[in-house]
Write a protein that holds these residues in place. Structure first.
Motif, short mmCIF file in Angstrom:
data_model
loop_
_atom_site.label_atom_id
_atom_site.label_comp_id
_atom_site.label_asym_id
_atom_site.label_seq_id
_atom_site.Cartn_x
_atom_site.Cartn_y
_atom_site.Cartn_z
N ASP A 238 118.39 124.74 60.55
CA ASP A 238 119.25 123.62 60.16
C ASP A 238 120.72 123.87 60.47
O ASP A 238 121.59 123.73 59.60
CB ASP A 238 119.08 123.27 58.68
CG ASP A 238 119.41 121.79 58.43
OD1 ASP A 238 118.67 120.93 58.92
OD2 ASP A 238 120.44 121.49 57.79
N SER B 50 122.33 116.41 62.18
CA SER B 50 121.96 115.01 62.38
C SER B 50 121.35 114.83 63.77
O SER B 50 121.36 115.74 64.60
CB SER B 50 123.19 114.11 62.24
OG SER B 50 124.12 114.38 63.29
N HIS B 51 120.83 113.63 64.03
CA HIS B 51 120.31 113.34 65.37
C HIS B 51 121.41 113.56 66.42
O HIS B 51 121.15 114.06 67.52
CB HIS B 51 119.81 111.89 65.44
CG HIS B 51 118.59 111.64 64.62
ND1 HIS B 51 117.39 112.28 64.86
CD2 HIS B 51 118.37 110.81 63.57
CE1 HIS B 51 116.49 111.87 63.99
NE2 HIS B 51 117.05 110.98 63.19
N GLU C 67 114.55 117.05 57.52
CA GLU C 67 114.58 115.59 57.63
C GLU C 67 115.70 115.00 56.77
O GLU C 67 116.32 113.99 57.15
CB GLU C 67 113.23 115.01 57.19
CG GLU C 67 113.14 113.51 57.23
CD GLU C 67 111.85 112.98 56.63
OE1 GLU C 67 111.42 111.88 57.03
OE2 GLU C 67 111.27 113.67 55.76
N GLN D 244 111.62 118.86 63.44
CA GLN D 244 112.18 118.38 62.18
C GLN D 244 111.12 118.53 61.10
O GLN D 244 110.00 118.06 61.26
CB GLN D 244 112.61 116.93 62.30
CG GLN D 244 113.34 116.41 61.07
CD GLN D 244 113.75 114.96 61.21
OE1 GLN D 244 112.94 114.05 61.07
NE2 GLN D 244 115.02 114.73 61.52
N SER E 85 118.50 116.63 55.84
CA SER E 85 119.73 117.41 55.97
C SER E 85 120.95 116.51 56.11
O SER E 85 120.91 115.49 56.80
CB SER E 85 119.64 118.32 57.20
OG SER E 85 120.87 118.98 57.42
N HIS F 216 112.78 121.76 69.45
CA HIS F 216 113.28 121.25 68.16
C HIS F 216 112.13 120.68 67.35
O HIS F 216 111.31 119.91 67.86
CB HIS F 216 114.33 120.16 68.38
CG HIS F 216 114.72 119.46 67.10
ND1 HIS F 216 114.68 118.09 66.95
CD2 HIS F 216 115.13 119.96 65.90
CE1 HIS F 216 115.07 117.77 65.74
NE2 HIS F 216 115.36 118.89 65.08
N VAL G 223 121.90 117.34 66.94
CA VAL G 223 120.72 117.92 67.59
C VAL G 223 120.67 117.54 69.06
O VAL G 223 120.40 118.37 69.94
CB VAL G 223 119.44 117.47 66.87
CG1 VAL G 223 118.19 117.84 67.70
CG2 VAL G 223 119.34 118.10 65.48
N SER H 294 115.13 121.70 61.83
CA SER H 294 116.06 120.92 61.03
C SER H 294 115.32 120.23 59.90
O SER H 294 114.11 119.97 59.98
CB SER H 294 116.78 119.87 61.90
OG SER H 294 115.86 118.92 62.40
#
Length: 293
Positions: free
Chosen positions: A129, A238-239, A232, A256, A234, A254, A242, A230
């Motif tokens: 994360d 963020s998108h 979900e 999630q 967090s 990656h 990432v 990461s």
């Protein structure tokens, strides 16, 4: 599977600071080196390390300087490069290049090292994360919690209540036994967090913001296998962050983790360790001698 307990040892950094270290399994392949986040301790990895040790891996975790049972820096003069150097030294002290499992700050330190050091001291990395650019609001929430109780707590129950409010996704409150490694009793009888208050009072926080260009540049030079996990839920990753990371490190994978926050390992340890095991299982390793650190 057998259950593995850790063995406590220490490592003396080049500048004389002593770091508290735990080792699970004196032998095993490969070595996993766990690096915790800012304000955490090596205890954050206990469940994950014991689980991975039971699967045959040698696991090492440590308290960063100024955290947990590791030494505090005299005069409180902390700088990011000290933390980078500590992690690099520990990686090189292992009997073989380890796989780094780095959460938040630990992952950022790993990125700097893997991108700037040749040969890379890690054979692979798991970033937990964290990305080279983060969401400021999420980091500010973490720092606000760390700064919220300068006078400490009257009891472990009071501390557990504050943690529960900070981590509402956790179903169970921390017990006194779980809290003891996280708190220190002062001369006034109050319980205060394990970290050195100077970590928050000096230039370290502003330094981390200035590190972003260095982190972005280093990420683009990483040439070892990378798994980015990461949460979900967090608010640190963020998108957007990432996507930027994946453009810089296109060979990275990656995943999630559903329902998890920034405190991913604590929120969803089974899913966390399953992802690590799957990632490592897809890598190829040669036999190497095993040492004692």
């Amino acid at each position: 599977m057998d259950s593995f307990a850790s063995t406590r040892t220490t490592y003396c950094a080049a500048d004389g600071v002593s770091l508290a270290v735990d080792v699970w399994r004196a032998s095993g392949q490969p070595t996993l080196l766990f690096a915790h986040g800012f304000g955490q301790t090596r205890g954050a990895w206990n469940t994950a390390a014991a689980t991975m040790a039971a699967q045959g891996y040698r696991c090492v975790s440590f308290d960063s300087r100024g955290h947990g049972e590791s030494d505090r820096v005299p005069g409180g003069d902390y700088h990011m490069q000290q933390f980078v150097d500590d992690l690099l030294e520990l990686a090189r002290a292992q009997p073989e290049p380890p796989i780094l499992v780095g959460a938040s700050m630990g992952g950022l330190l790993g990125l700097v090292i893997a991108g700037e050091t040749r040969p890379a001291p890690f054979r692979a990395m798991v970033l937990v994360d964290i990305t080279p650019r983060w969401e400021t609001a999420g980091v500010e929430r973490i720092l606000a919690f760390m700064q919220a109780h300068p006078d400490g707590f009257a009891s472990y129950a009071e501390a557990a209540e504050q943690i529960a409010a900070y981590l509402p996704q956790r179903r169970e409150r921390k017990s006194e036994q779980q809290l003891r490694p996280l708190l220190r009793e002062g001369a006034d009888g109050r319980l205060r967090w394990h970290w050195d208050p100077a970590l928050l009072a000096g230039d370290l926080i502003s330094e981390s913001e200035r590190y972003q260009p260095r982190l972005l540049a280093a990420a683009g030079q990483v040439d070892v296998p990378v798994l980015l996990l990461s949460g979900e839920r967090s608010d640190v990753v963020s998108h957007r962050t990432v996507d930027e990371f994946m453009a810089l490190v296109p060979h990275a994978r990656h995943v999630q983790v559903p329902g998890a926050s920034h405190m991913l390992a604590g929120d969803a340890n089974d899913a966390f360790t399953a992802q690590i095991a799957g990632f490592i299982g897809g890598l190829q390793f040669s036999d190497a001698p095993v040492g004692a650190i």
